[in-house]
Scaffold this motif. Structure first.
Motif: not given
Length: 161
Positions: A58-63, A77-84, A91-98, A140-143
């Motif tokens: 798996y390849v995953f991480g965050g911004y 950070d209201d622009q942060a997100f995780l991804f895989t 596939i992006k997962y936005p931050v729910s509480d910045p 889904e993100m990292h198995g």
């Protein structure tokens, strides 16, 4: 240092951010799977993309647009997100509480809320809890594989839009 991200994966991440390119700052297999090595190479750089690679492939991480530090504090950070990646699809997962997007911990690598930590407690491990500040499926993100084979952090160069 050579990036483990494929050219397509780099283009896909960059297309989410604007007219940017990625510059590799930290590679755990070279600099060390420690919080100290990560912070030595990455503190005060922003924005960044952090990428983990696990033993299951798996390849995953965050911004985050916030610079890393060792303050111990959460950073807004209201622009942060995780991804895989699912094959070449991002596939992006936005931050729910910045308010709790990123936490600045000295003995760990990139620390996204309490949801995802790469190089956890200076080990080649991931800490993951999708219940905090980001919503995602661990399978889904990292198995559900928390063993890192690599961690890379990139500075995002150019104008993020």
């Amino acid at each position: 240092m050579n990036s483990m991200l494929t050219n397509n994966q780099q283009r896909t991440i960059c297309s989410q951010l604007g007219r940017v390119k990625l510059q590799l700052l930290y590679k755990a297999s070279i600099h060390g799977f420690t919080g100290a090595a990560f912070h030595q190479r990455c503190d005060n750089y922003s924005p960044t993309v952090s990428v983990g690679y696990n033993t299951s492939g798996y390849v995953f991480g965050g911004y985050t647009k916030q610079p890393f530090s060792q303050s111990g504090q959460y950073v807004w950070d209201d622009q942060a997100f995780l991804f895989t990646f699912s094959e070449e699809k991002l596939i992006k997962y936005p931050v729910s509480d910045p308010t709790y997007a990123v936490r600045m911990i000295g003995n760990s690598g990139p620390y996204f809320g309490e949801a995802l930590v790469l190089v956890y407690k200076s080990q080649a491990l991931v800490y993951a809890d999708p219940a905090y500040y980001y919503s995602y499926s661990a399978a889904e993100m990292h198995g559900n594989d928390l063993n890192l084979t690599e961690c890379e952090v990139y500075q995002v160069e150019g104008k993020v839009t």
